[in-house]
Design a protein around this motif. Structure first.
Motif, PDB file in Angstrom:
ATOM      1  N   ASP A   1     -15.348  -2.864  -7.874  1.00  0.00           N
ATOM      2  CA  ASP A   1     -16.684  -3.337  -8.662  1.00  0.00           C
ATOM      3  C   ASP A   1     -16.607  -4.854  -8.290  1.00  0.00           C
ATOM      4  OD1 ASP A   1     -17.384  -1.043  -9.716  1.00  0.00           O
ATOM      5  OD2 ASP A   1     -16.169  -1.493 -11.548  1.00  0.00           O
ATOM      6  N   LEU A   2     -16.063  -5.502  -7.483  1.00  0.00           N
ATOM      7  CA  LEU A   2     -16.080  -6.770  -6.888  1.00  0.00           C
ATOM      8  C   LEU A   2     -17.301  -6.839  -6.059  1.00  0.00           C
ATOM      9  CD1 LEU A   2     -12.595  -8.303  -6.741  1.00  0.00           C
ATOM     10  CD2 LEU A   2     -14.249  -8.768  -8.603  1.00  0.00           C
ATOM     11  N   THR A   3     -17.942  -8.107  -5.558  1.00  0.00           N
ATOM     12  CA  THR A   3     -18.700  -8.285  -4.667  1.00  0.00           C
ATOM     13  C   THR A   3     -18.169  -7.963  -3.422  1.00  0.00           C
ATOM     14  OG1 THR A   3     -18.784 -10.750  -4.559  1.00  0.00           O
ATOM     15  CG2 THR A   3     -20.156  -9.675  -6.111  1.00  0.00           C
ATOM     16  N   PRO A   4     -18.826  -7.817  -2.094  1.00  0.00           N
ATOM     17  CA  PRO A   4     -18.099  -7.932  -0.870  1.00  0.00           C
ATOM     18  C   PRO A   4     -17.473  -9.164  -0.385  1.00  0.00           C
ATOM     19  CG  PRO A   4     -20.220  -6.898  -0.814  1.00  0.00           C
ATOM     20  CD  PRO A   4     -20.233  -7.436  -2.333  1.00  0.00           C
ATOM     21  N   ALA A   5     -17.937 -10.302  -1.069  1.00  0.00           N
ATOM     22  CA  ALA A   5     -17.543 -11.394  -0.773  1.00  0.00           C
ATOM     23  C   ALA A   5     -16.149 -11.761  -1.676  1.00  0.00           C
ATOM     24  CB  ALA A   5     -18.403 -12.799  -1.037  1.00  0.00           C
ATOM     25  N   GLN A   6     -16.360 -11.309  -2.974  1.00  0.00           N
ATOM     26  CA  GLN A   6     -15.092 -11.534  -3.734  1.00  0.00           C
ATOM     27  C   GLN A   6     -13.937 -10.730  -3.101  1.00  0.00           C
ATOM     28  OE1 GLN A   6     -17.155 -10.386  -7.267  1.00  0.00           O
ATOM     29  NE2 GLN A   6     -17.053 -12.352  -8.179  1.00  0.00           N
ATOM     30  N   ARG A   7     -14.113  -9.385  -2.728  1.00  0.00           N
ATOM     31  CA  ARG A   7     -13.156  -8.415  -2.047  1.00  0.00           C
ATOM     32  C   ARG A   7     -12.350  -9.035  -0.954  1.00  0.00           C
ATOM     33  NH1 ARG A   7     -17.327  -4.480  -3.368  1.00  0.00           N
ATOM     34  NH2 ARG A   7     -17.693  -4.277  -1.207  1.00  0.00           N
ATOM     35  N   GLN A   8     -13.322  -9.693  -0.094  1.00  0.00           N
ATOM     36  CA  GLN A   8     -12.701 -10.439   1.112  1.00  0.00           C
ATOM     37  C   GLN A   8     -12.083 -11.545   0.651  1.00  0.00           C
ATOM     38  OE1 GLN A   8     -15.856 -12.078   3.571  1.00  0.00           O
ATOM     39  NE2 GLN A   8     -14.481 -12.106   5.529  1.00  0.00           N
ATOM     40  N   LEU A   9     -12.231 -12.311  -0.480  1.00  0.00           N
ATOM     41  CA  LEU A   9     -11.377 -13.381  -0.908  1.00  0.00           C
ATOM     42  C   LEU A   9      -9.979 -12.645  -1.394  1.00  0.00           C
ATOM     43  CD1 LEU A   9     -10.848 -16.294  -1.463  1.00  0.00           C
ATOM     44  CD2 LEU A   9     -12.156 -16.060  -3.788  1.00  0.00           C
ATOM     45  N   ILE A  10     -10.123 -11.574  -2.340  1.00  0.00           N
ATOM     46  CA  ILE A  10      -8.969 -11.008  -2.657  1.00  0.00           C
ATOM     47  C   ILE A  10      -7.881 -10.812  -1.282  1.00  0.00           C
ATOM     48  CG2 ILE A  10      -7.988  -9.083  -4.162  1.00  0.00           C
ATOM     49  CD1 ILE A  10      -9.190 -11.301  -5.592  1.00  0.00           C
ATOM     50  N   GLU A  11      -8.758  -9.909  -0.372  1.00  0.00           N
ATOM     51  CA  GLU A  11      -7.898  -9.247   0.678  1.00  0.00           C
ATOM     52  C   GLU A  11      -7.121 -10.729   1.368  1.00  0.00           C
ATOM     53  OE1 GLU A  11     -10.373  -7.563   3.424  1.00  0.00           O
ATOM     54  OE2 GLU A  11     -11.115  -6.212   1.905  1.00  0.00           O
ATOM     55  N   SER A  12      -7.933 -11.858   1.330  1.00  0.00           N
ATOM     56  CA  SER A  12      -7.057 -12.897   1.993  1.00  0.00           C
ATOM     57  C   SER A  12      -6.048 -13.562   1.061  1.00  0.00           C
ATOM     58  CB  SER A  12      -8.271 -13.859   2.221  1.00  0.00           C
ATOM     59  OG  SER A  12      -7.602 -15.399   2.642  1.00  0.00           O
ATOM     60  N   ASP A  13      -6.191 -13.513   0.051  1.00  0.00           N
ATOM     61  CA  ASP A  13      -5.131 -13.983  -1.004  1.00  0.00           C
ATOM     62  C   ASP A  13      -4.018 -13.146  -0.965  1.00  0.00           C
ATOM     63  OD1 ASP A  13      -6.756 -16.002  -2.546  1.00  0.00           O
ATOM     64  OD2 ASP A  13      -7.303 -14.798  -4.013  1.00  0.00           O
TER      65      ASP A  13
END
Length: 298
Positions: free
Chosen positions: A232-244
């Motif tokens: 349910d996160l936005t695509p940009a948020q999901r990308q940030l989590i993937e990077s984290d």
């Protein structure tokens, strides 16, 4: 803190088979200070280890042989500085170890703790809630683990706050991220369970049992936990989590003992009681949720 470290993979170590442990420790110290303070001098070694100035000079010379190109002498400041091409030699110089050292000193100053810290950045941490741990209880449990024996304990729990006598055959200690437990076979319940060390009021080694760890199937079964960014996160948020979390292909895999899954789910905000939180709070999701839920119930 462990007193044993292995060389890091990025710099092969040669010809050190005959090195004494004392010097090994001092070489770690040099490596750590160069990595995180950016410099070192002989007085750092003499003050920390209580060695002579000539011995400190020998140690620095030995380190220079061990890690060519890691340090250079600043004649003006009279210190050895880390070069721009510096590569840490020991695992004890890792960023995880350094930040752990800082946090321990910041949060638990009252607990004696040796580290290689020199200059310290201002740091703060959330205070830890103290829990009563009885050294005698832990000692008896360790003896039982070491000798494959059993202990007689008086144990209290939320389901039985009055408590009662138990016979336990422990085989491991467990930390759930907050509390210490002992993993043990309970002769009363005829099964393996975790028992909080703070709720064991009395404990006495009571004799020899037998090897039981191999019978603890939940302990010996490893489960592949597959994590993904919360859908349910936005695509940009999901990308940030993937990077984290250094995800690859949008997911990460964690190996966890089946017996410890319940603790992992709680730490990750992924148990059923936490499911109603906003996705920005939860951040992660289980790709193999059905499998994990089945494992938790089995």
């Amino acid at each position: 803190m462990t007193t044993e470290s292995k060389p890091m993979d990025d710099l092969p170590i040669k010809g050190r088979q005959g090195a004494r442990w004392g010097q090994e420790r001092r070489l770690e110290f040099i490596d750590y200070r160069l990595r995180w303070d950016g410099q070192i001098n002989r007085s750092n070694l003499t003050d920390f280890f209580g060695i002579s100035v000539p011995q400190a000079s020998l140690d620095i010379t030995e380190y220079a042989k061990l890690a060519e190109g890691n340090l250079e002498y600043d004649t003006r400041a009279r210190v050895y500085r880390a070069t721009e091409s510096f590569k840490a030699v020991f695992q004890s110089s890792s960023v995880e170890r350094y930040l752990e050292d800082l946090l321990r000193v910041a949060v638990q100053r009252e607990i004696p703790y040796g580290s290689f810290l020199g200059w310290q950045s201002p740091v703060a941490g959330v205070p830890k809630l103290g829990r009563r741990l009885n050294a005698d209880v832990v000692g008896e449990i360790l003896r039982a683990i070491r000798e494959m024996g059993y202990v007689e304990v008086f144990y209290q729990s939320l389901t039985d706050p009055e408590g009662g006598e138990r016979r336990l055959s422990p085989h491991a200690l467990v930390h759930d991220g907050n509390r210490w437990h002992v993993r043990a076979y309970c002769h009363k319940r005829k099964g393996f369970r975790d028992f909080s060390l703070t709720r064991i009021k009395h404990c006495k080694y009571a004799g020899q049992d037998r090897e039981r760890a191999s019978e603890d199937h939940a302990w010996n079964t490893m489960v592949d936990v597959v994590l993904i960014p919360h859908p349910d996160l936005t695509p940009a948020q999901r990308q940030l989590i993937e990077s984290d979390f250094l995800m690859e292909g949008g997911e990460m895999h964690i190996e966890c003992r089946r017996a410890l899954l319940i603790y992992l789910m709680f730490q990750l905000n992924l148990n059923e009681d936490q499911a109603g939180q906003r996705p920005e709070v939860i951040q992660l999701a289980l790709k193999n949720r059905d499998e994990i839920q089945a494992r938790l119930k089995s």
